[in-house]
Design a protein around this motif. Structure first.
Motif, PDB file in Angstrom:
ATOM      1  N   MET A   1       0.837  -1.205   0.000  1.00 48.71           N
ATOM      2  CA  MET A   1       0.000   0.000   0.000  1.00 48.71           C
ATOM      3  C   MET A   1       0.875   1.261   0.000  1.00 48.71           C
ATOM      4  O   MET A   1       0.599   2.204  -0.707  1.00 48.71           O
ATOM      5  N   ARG A   2       1.975   1.217   0.776  1.00 53.15           N
ATOM      6  CA  ARG A   2       2.835   2.393   0.835  1.00 53.15           C
ATOM      7  C   ARG A   2       3.407   2.687  -0.553  1.00 53.15           C
ATOM      8  O   ARG A   2       3.394   3.821  -1.028  1.00 53.15           O
ATOM      9  N   GLN A   3       3.888   1.634  -1.227  1.00 62.16           N
ATOM     10  CA  GLN A   3       4.452   1.843  -2.562  1.00 62.16           C
ATOM     11  C   GLN A   3       3.383   2.364  -3.517  1.00 62.16           C
ATOM     12  O   GLN A   3       3.638   3.196  -4.378  1.00 62.16           O
ATOM     13  N   PHE A   4       2.186   1.839  -3.366  1.00 60.36           N
ATOM     14  CA  PHE A   4       1.066   2.258  -4.200  1.00 60.36           C
ATOM     15  C   PHE A   4       0.838   3.759  -4.024  1.00 60.36           C
ATOM     16  O   PHE A   4       0.693   4.512  -4.993  1.00 60.36           O
ATOM     17  N   GLN A   5       0.861   4.189  -2.768  1.00 54.39           N
ATOM     18  CA  GLN A   5       0.653   5.622  -2.504  1.00 54.39           C
ATOM     19  C   GLN A   5       1.788   6.464  -3.057  1.00 54.39           C
ATOM     20  O   GLN A   5       1.568   7.527  -3.624  1.00 54.39           O
ATOM     21  N   VAL A   6       3.035   5.960  -2.884  1.00 49.06           N
ATOM     22  CA  VAL A   6       4.185   6.732  -3.358  1.00 49.06           C
ATOM     23  C   VAL A   6       4.105   6.893  -4.872  1.00 49.06           C
ATOM     24  O   VAL A   6       4.280   7.973  -5.424  1.00 49.06           O
ATOM     25  N   HIS A   7       3.792   5.791  -5.559  1.00 43.11           N
ATOM     26  CA  HIS A   7       3.775   5.831  -7.019  1.00 43.11           C
ATOM     27  C   HIS A   7       2.597   6.606  -7.579  1.00 43.11           C
ATOM     28  O   HIS A   7       2.716   7.332  -8.550  1.00 43.11           O
ATOM     29  N   LEU A   8       1.424   6.392  -6.970  1.00 44.35           N
ATOM     30  CA  LEU A   8       0.198   6.885  -7.607  1.00 44.35           C
ATOM     31  C   LEU A   8      -0.518   7.974  -6.814  1.00 44.35           C
ATOM     32  O   LEU A   8      -1.598   8.412  -7.213  1.00 44.35           O
ATOM     33  N   GLY A   9       0.079   8.396  -5.701  1.00 41.45           N
ATOM     34  CA  GLY A   9      -0.590   9.362  -4.827  1.00 41.45           C
ATOM     35  C   GLY A   9      -1.082  10.593  -5.569  1.00 41.45           C
ATOM     36  O   GLY A   9      -2.270  10.953  -5.494  1.00 41.45           O
TER      37      GLY A   9
ATOM     38  N   THR B   1      17.417   4.174  -6.500  1.00 40.38           N
ATOM     39  CA  THR B   1      18.237   5.262  -5.970  1.00 40.38           C
ATOM     40  C   THR B   1      17.402   6.410  -5.407  1.00 40.38           C
ATOM     41  O   THR B   1      17.887   7.187  -4.602  1.00 40.38           O
ATOM     42  N   GLY B   2      16.152   6.531  -5.805  1.00 40.39           N
ATOM     43  CA  GLY B   2      15.399   7.696  -5.336  1.00 40.39           C
ATOM     44  C   GLY B   2      13.941   7.401  -5.136  1.00 40.39           C
ATOM     45  O   GLY B   2      13.483   6.267  -5.263  1.00 40.39           O
ATOM     46  N   ARG B   3      13.185   8.428  -4.802  1.00 42.86           N
ATOM     47  CA  ARG B   3      11.759   8.309  -4.509  1.00 42.86           C
ATOM     48  C   ARG B   3      10.978   7.839  -5.732  1.00 42.86           C
ATOM     49  O   ARG B   3      10.029   7.071  -5.640  1.00 42.86           O
TER      50      ARG B   3
ATOM     51  N   GLU C   1      11.978   5.933  -7.977  1.00 41.49           N
ATOM     52  CA  GLU C   1      12.336   4.585  -8.400  1.00 41.49           C
ATOM     53  C   GLU C   1      12.733   3.763  -7.166  1.00 41.49           C
ATOM     54  O   GLU C   1      13.895   3.431  -6.971  1.00 41.49           O
ATOM     55  N   PRO C   2      11.749   3.452  -6.295  1.00 38.81           N
ATOM     56  CA  PRO C   2      12.120   2.782  -5.036  1.00 38.81           C
ATOM     57  C   PRO C   2      12.694   1.380  -5.248  1.00 38.81           C
ATOM     58  O   PRO C   2      13.522   0.941  -4.471  1.00 38.81           O
ATOM     59  N   PHE C   3      12.234   0.683  -6.312  1.00 38.82           N
ATOM     60  CA  PHE C   3      12.772  -0.653  -6.579  1.00 38.82           C
ATOM     61  C   PHE C   3      13.095  -0.803  -8.057  1.00 38.82           C
ATOM     62  O   PHE C   3      12.424  -0.245  -8.916  1.00 38.82           O
ATOM     63  N   VAL C   4      14.102  -1.590  -8.332  1.00 43.83           N
ATOM     64  CA  VAL C   4      14.510  -1.833  -9.714  1.00 43.83           C
ATOM     65  C   VAL C   4      14.575  -3.339  -9.919  1.00 43.83           C
ATOM     66  O   VAL C   4      15.081  -4.062  -9.052  1.00 43.83           O
ATOM     67  N   HIS C   5      14.066  -3.805 -11.067  1.00 43.82           N
ATOM     68  CA  HIS C   5      14.196  -5.235 -11.369  1.00 43.82           C
ATOM     69  C   HIS C   5      15.624  -5.533 -11.810  1.00 43.82           C
ATOM     70  O   HIS C   5      16.225  -4.745 -12.530  1.00 43.82           O
ATOM     71  N   ASP C   6      16.106  -6.678 -11.374  1.00 41.30           N
ATOM     72  CA  ASP C   6      17.466  -7.034 -11.724  1.00 41.30           C
ATOM     73  C   ASP C   6      17.530  -8.533 -11.928  1.00 41.30           C
ATOM     74  O   ASP C   6      17.160  -9.301 -11.037  1.00 41.30           O
ATOM     75  N   SER C   7      17.972  -8.976 -13.081  1.00 39.27           N
ATOM     76  CA  SER C   7      18.051 -10.415 -13.304  1.00 39.27           C
ATOM     77  C   SER C   7      19.489 -10.863 -13.567  1.00 39.27           C
ATOM     78  O   SER C   7      19.735 -11.981 -13.976  1.00 39.27           O
ATOM     79  N   ALA C   8      20.432  -9.997 -13.335  1.00 37.41           N
ATOM     80  CA  ALA C   8      21.826 -10.369 -13.562  1.00 37.41           C
ATOM     81  C   ALA C   8      22.275 -11.382 -12.515  1.00 37.41           C
ATOM     82  O   ALA C   8      21.809 -11.351 -11.380  1.00 37.41           O
TER      83      ALA C   8
END
Ligand SMILES: Cc1cc2nc3c(=O)[nH]c(=O)nc-3n(C[C@H](O)[C@H](O)[C@H](O)COP(=O)(O)OP(=O)(O)OC[C@H]3O[C@@H](n4cnc5c(N)ncnc54)[C@H](O)[C@@H]3O)c2cc1C
Length: 353
Positions: A1-9, A130-132, A134-141
Motif C-alpha cells: 500500500m505504501r508503494q502504491f501511494q508513493v507511485h500513484l498518490g 536510488t530515489g523516490r 524509483e524505489p525498486f529496480v528489477h534485476d536479473s543479472a
C-alpha cells in the motif's frame, strides 16, 4: 500500500473519477432482492473515542480484493452471495504445505558454487532503487558475490529441484519444489519441501458464530484446512525423487528428518522445522469455473450470479501449484482492470445501481 501511494498518490488525488477512502472497513455487500446485482457496500470506520461510523459506498461495479480469506468471510456475512446453490462458497481452501527441513543430503565433495547458486542466479530480483521515483529496480543479472547479497530484498541462495511434467503424470502426483540449503562448506544440504495441495471440497473457510471480532461485532473466520492422502503421497514421492536425483549426482547419504508414517491425518503439526507447516499462501474458496455449477467466479473473475461484482485474489484459484501466488494475483488484477476500463463492468440494462 505504501508503494502504491508513493507511485500513484498524485495521480489519485487529481483524478476526477477516483475517491480513495482510508480506514474504511467493508462490513457487508448489499444486493438487489433477487441477489443478482450489488446495490451498495456497507462500510464502517473506527473514529476517535472508539466511535464506529457506518456509511454506504455506491458504484456501477465492485471489485473485492481483500485477500485469500477475508473476501470469503464478507460474502458469507452478506448471505452466502455468489451463486452458492452448489455450496461451493468457502470450499476448496488451499495452502501450500511446507516442510522446512524435510531431509538432509551429504555429499562426498563440496558441490560447486555455480550449482548451489543456480536457482538464485535464475531469479529476477527486486533491488532498492536510488530515489523516490524509483524505489525498486528489477534485476536479473547473476549474483555470486556474497558482499552484494545483502543489498537485495528478494533472493534465494539455494539450488532448487522441481519435477518435470512427465514425472508428475507418471507418478500421478502434485507439483513440488525442493530447495537445497547448503552449509557453507557445500558438502551438506537441508531440503526444504513446498508442494501443491490437491483441491479438496472438505478443506474450507466458514464463519465461527461463537467468536465475533471486538470492533465490528461480526463472526470471525474458521479455517478448516484439510490435507488428503494424495497430498501426503506427493510429499513422500517428492522426497524419493529428490533422493534418487541427488544420489545420481554425488550424494552419499540421504536422511529423511520428518515423520512420513501413517496417512494425512497422522501428520505432525508442531514447532519443529521437521514438522509440517503452512506456506503463508491462502488460495481457493472462491473457485473460478467455466460453469456456474462448478464454482463462484467466471474466467473474468466476475461472480457467476451477480452481474456487477468481481473478486481479485488467490481465492479464485481453482488449483494451487507449488509457487508463490502474488504474480498470478497481479496478472489477474491487471487483466480485470483492462476489462473494466473497456466498460465490461457497467451495469446491464434493467438494473439500477
Ligand atoms: C509471511 C508471508 C510471506 C509471503 N511471501 C510471499 C512471497 O514471497 N511471494 C508471494 O508471491 N507471496 C507471498 N506471500 C503471499 C502474499 O502476501 C499474498 O499472496 C498477497 O499479499 C495477496 O495479495 P492480495 O492483494 O490479494 O491480498 P492482501 O495483500 O492480503 O490485501 C488485502 C487487503 O484487504 C484489506 N482488507 C481485508 N479485509 C477488509 C475489509 N473487510 N474491508 C476493507 N479492507 C479489508 C487488508 O487490510 C489488506 O490491505 C506471503 C505471505 C505471507 C503472510
Amino acid at each position: 500500500m505504501r508503494q502504491f501511494q508513493v507511485h500513484l498518490g498524485d495521480a489519485l488525488r487529481t483524478a476526477p473519477n477516483v475517491t480513495v477512502l482510508f480506514n474504511a472497513h467493508l462490513v457487508s455487500v448489499e444486493t438487489s432482492a433477487d441477489r443478482g446485482h450489488v446495490r451498495r457496500l456497507l462500510c464502517a470506520s473506527l473514529c476517535e473515542g472508539d466511535h464506529l461510523r457506518r456509511f454506504p459506498v455506491e458504484a456501477g461495479c465492485y471489485v473485492l480484493a481483500m485477500g485469500g480469506i477475508e473476501t470469503v468471510r464478507v460474502l458469507k456475512l452478506s448471505g452466502d452471495l455468489g451463486n452458492n446453490r452448489g455450496d461451493h462458497l468457502g470450499r476448496g481452501f488451499m495452502v501450500h504445505p511446507l516442510l522446512t527441513t524435510a531431509a538432509e543430503a551429504h555429499f562426498a565433495a563440496p558441490v560447486p558454487l555455480e550449482v548451489r547458486s543456480f536457482f538464485r542466479d535464475q531469479q529476477v530480483r527486486l533491488r532498492p532503487g536510488t530515489g523516490r521515483e524509483e524505489p525498486f529496480v528489477h534485476d536479473s543479472a547473476p549474483l555470486v558475490s556474497p558482499a552484494l547479497m545483502a543489498k537485495y530484498h528478494v533472493f534465494n541462495a539455494w539450488g532448487v529441484l522441481v519435477p518435470t511434467a512427465a514425472a508428475m503424470a507418471e507418478e500421478r502426483m502434485g507439483n513440488f519444489r525442493a530447495i537445497l540449503r547448503f552449509d557453507p562448506a557445500g558438502d551438506r544440504a537441508e531440503i526444504n519441501l513446498n508442494w501443491e495441495q490437491v483441491p479438496n471440497e472438505e478443506s474450507r473457510i466458514s464463519l465461527d458464530p461463537s467468536h465475533v471480532d471486538p470492533v465490528f461485532g461480526q463472526p470471525v473466520v474458521r479455517a478448516d484446512w484439510r490435507l488428503s492422502e494424495e497430498d501426503k503421497r506427493t510429499a513422500v514421492r517428492a522426497l524419493d525423487l529428490v533422493r534418487d536425483h541427488l544420489e545420481k549426482n554425488g550424494s552419499t547419504r540421504f536422511r529423511i528428518l520428518t515423520d512420513l508414517s501413517g496417512g494425512a491425518a497422522h501428520w505432525t503439526f508442531g514447532k519443529a522445522d521437521t514438522a509440517i507447516a503452512t506456506g503463508d499462501h491462502h488460495m481457493g474458496a472462491l473457485r473460478m469455473s467455466a460453469s456456474p455449477d462448478d464454482g463462484i467466479v467466471d474466467p473474468d473473475c466476475r461472480f457467476h450470479a451477480i452481474d456487477n461484482l468481481y473478486a481479485v485474489g488467490s481465492a479464485v484459484f481453482p488449483t494451487s501449484g507449488y509457487a508463490n501466488p502474488t504474480l498470478t494475483i497481479v496478472a489477474l488484477a491487471l487483466r480485470l482492470a483492462d476489462r473494466l476500463r473497456r466498460g465490461a463492468g457497467a451495469a446491464p440494462p434493467g438494473h439500477s445501481s
